[in-house]
Every structure is written in C-alpha cells, then in structure tokens.
Scaffold this motif. Structure first.
Motif, short mmCIF file in Angstrom:
data_model
loop_
_atom_site.label_atom_id
_atom_site.label_comp_id
_atom_site.label_asym_id
_atom_site.label_seq_id
_atom_site.Cartn_x
_atom_site.Cartn_y
_atom_site.Cartn_z
N THR A 68 0.86 -1.06 -0.13
CA THR A 68 -0.02 -0.09 -0.01
C THR A 68 0.92 1.40 -0.19
O THR A 68 2.04 1.11 -0.09
N ARG A 88 -4.13 8.59 2.22
CA ARG A 88 -4.16 7.15 2.41
C ARG A 88 -5.59 6.69 2.91
O ARG A 88 -5.90 5.73 2.49
N HIS A 128 -7.55 6.09 -0.36
CA HIS A 128 -7.19 5.13 -1.07
C HIS A 128 -7.46 3.80 -0.34
O HIS A 128 -7.93 2.56 -0.90
#
Length: 353
Positions: free
Chosen positions: A86, A99, A102
């Motif tokens: 990630t 983040r 996402h």
C-alpha cells in the motif's frame, strides 16, 4: 617724464585690488579642492573598518553556533519498506486524508465491483449457455435493471467525488503568511535549495555513493550529501522550478509531488508532523541519470532547526541581521566627502563675490 611716471603709478594702484582678490580666490579654490581629498582620506579608514566588521559579523555568528548532528533515518519511516503493498505511512495532514481515501474508500469499492462483475459474468456464462437454453430469450428491455445500472454508478461516483474534491483543494491550499519559504531548483541531475527568508544562499544536493550511504546507515540510491533541512510542526512553502528540463519533486511519505518546470514557479505547501528523515526521487523522466537524483528531507524540531539556520549564517524570522549597523556607518562615511565637497565650492564662490 613726470606725467609718464604718474600714469604708471595710477595704473598699478588701479589693478592692485583686483590682483589681490584673484590671489585670494585662487587660494580658496585650492583649499576647497584639497578638502574632499582630506575628508575622504580621513573617512576611508572608518569605512574600511565598518566594512570589515560587516563581513566578519556573519562569520563570527556562524562560528559561535554549531550545526545539530546529522539525523539518522528510521527503518520504515519516510522510505519504502520490504513487502509493502500500500502507500507509505504518511506524516502530513494531507497525506493522512489521501491514504484514508485510498485504503478505506477506493480499495473496498474497487474490490466489491470487481467481485460483483466476476460473479455476474460466471452466472451469465452458466445460466445462458447454449446447452441450457436451446431457444434463447427475446427479452429486449428491463426497466428495473436499466434504472439500477444507471443510478447505482452515479451514487458510487458521488461518494468518491466528495472526499476527492476536498483532498484536491487541500493539496493546492495557499500557504499561511508565516510559512517558511524554500526555493527548490531541479538540475540535470541534482537538486538546489535556497532559503530566501533566512538569507541562506543556494546549496546543491547530490547522490551519495553506495559505500558512503551504507556507512551512514541510509538506503542506497536515496541518500544524499546535503539534505533539505526543514522544521517539523511549522507550515512550509516550496517554490519549485527547473533550470534545464522538466523535473518532478516528489516525497511519497509527505504526499508532496510537484513538477519543476523551467521558466515557471510552482508552489507546494505542507506541514511535517514528526521529526525524521524522509526520502523521495525525481518523478519525471529528465534524462540519462533520472534515477540518480534523490531527495532527502531532514525534519528537525523547531529549536534544532533554528540552531541549524544560525549555523549556516542565516537569520531567524523577526531578527535583524547583525551586520545592519555596519553598512549604515559605511554609507554615512561615504556621504561625508560629498557634503564637504559641496560646501567648499559654495564658500569659494561667496569669497569670489
């Protein structure tokens, strides 16, 4: 004969006052011409001493303040980690939002849609195969299905669009007035950093050789000789440009990425939440050594950053430079001969009159 002598005496008596006045004026002119020279000679040592004091002041200041020790990087912080699938761990407010968007929003939605479409395709291939349906259905429309496959994607896009637009606005939000300004210039193939607010001139940052990076305990191809030193917890404004071709200044763990375009000044603002060393690279194909111009940011606590600024001969915000008084004295000393020169001819002119 007596008449001739009388005429000569009369002429001498007539011209004597004029000759005396001319001699006096000539003497005053000579004195006026010599005055600026003497004043300049007298002012020169003072001006020279003031200039020497102005030049020595920053050096003395820099010599009395030692730079903080070079910070050691932390494994997994500000750099890629082995097996990482990630985004890197984020250390800026904008990075946390990105983040979250996402990992929490986009990845689940993409996964659910992909699995749904896969199961739907498998169902259609089994349910409507030729062996199971020798006579195919002639159904042309289904109002409910058509409404669903139009409305549901629109709702999904709206759910994604709201936080995405907020993140986009945060990425281009102007920096506050008290932000530290740093000019970043991309070269083939290294970076240049300048601190106009602190009065620190540009210095360059180059890739460290592998053996030197290993000796310092830093990752290969990411370590540099001169890091970009920034304060943690303070707003930062980067003015980014290119000197030759297009580069891209990118620090993944801070969610910073901005193109460095020749002839153009791009701005990027952010705040580093935690002291540490954060690595990045040029993210634009810029030539043969594109992969060898890394970026290393050393984020120091505010007190240590101020110490670093003073050690580089810079000045802190709101502090007057030490050499301010010396140039003023030099300017006053330089003005003295001019004032004397102006006064002397005026005195000579009045004497002539």
């Amino acid at each position: 004969m007596m008449k001739v002598k009388s005429l000569v005496l009369a002429g001498l008596l007539a011209f004597a006052p004029a000759m005396a006045m001319n001699n006096m004026a000539l003497a005053q002119d000579n004195a006026a011409a010599a005055a600026p020279v003497e004043s300049a000679n007298a002012a020169a040592p003072a001006a020279e001493e003031a200039a020497n004091a102005a030049e020595a002041a920053p050096d003395a200041k820099a010599a009395t303040v030692a730079a903080p020790p070079r910070m050691k990087p932390t494994e997994g912080v500000g750099m890629p980690s082995p097996g990482e699938i990630t985004l890197q761990e984020q250390f800026s407010p904008t990075g946390h939002t990105a983040r979250w968007l996402h990992d929490v929003l986009l990845l689940p939605i993409i996964t659910i849609i992909s699995i749904f479409v896969l199961l739907l395709m498998i169902f259609v291939m089994i349910r409507f195969r030729r062996a199971a349906n020798p006579n195919p259905s002639k159904t042309a429309h289904n109002t409910l299905i058509e409404v669903l496959w139009t409305v549901v994607p629109v709702l999904i896009l709206l759910v994604i669009a709201v936080p995405s637009i907020g993140l986009l606005a945060d990425q281009y939000k102007p920096a506050p007035k008290d932000a530290l300004t740093v000019k970043v210039t991309g070269y083939q193939w290294y970076w240049g950093y300048e601190y106009p607010d602190a009065g620190i001139p540009e210095f360059v940052s180059n890739l460290l050789p592998p053996e030197k990076a290993l000796e310092n305990g830093e990752p290969n191809l990411l370590a540099v000789d001169n890091r970009l030193v920034l304060p943690a917890g303070r707003p930062i404004k980067l003015i980014i440009t290119g000197a030759d071709v297009i580069h891209s200044f990118a620090i993944p763990s801070l969610w910073v990425k901005m193109d460095a375009v020749p002839g153009r000044l791009n701005e990027k603002s952010f705040t580093i939440e935690k002291p540490g060393v954060y690595y990045g690279q040029c993210s634009e194909l810029c030539g043969a050594r594109h992969g060898f111009m890394p970026i290393a940011i050393e984020a120091l606590p505010p007190a240590q950053f101020d110490q670093w600024v003073l050690s580089q001969g810079g000045k802190l915000p709101g502090a007057a430079p030490a050499a301010t008084a010396a140039p003023a004295a030099t300017a006053d000393a330089a003005k003295a001969p001019a004032k004397t020169a102006q006064a002397a001819p005026q005195g000579a002119a009045s004497a002539k009159l």
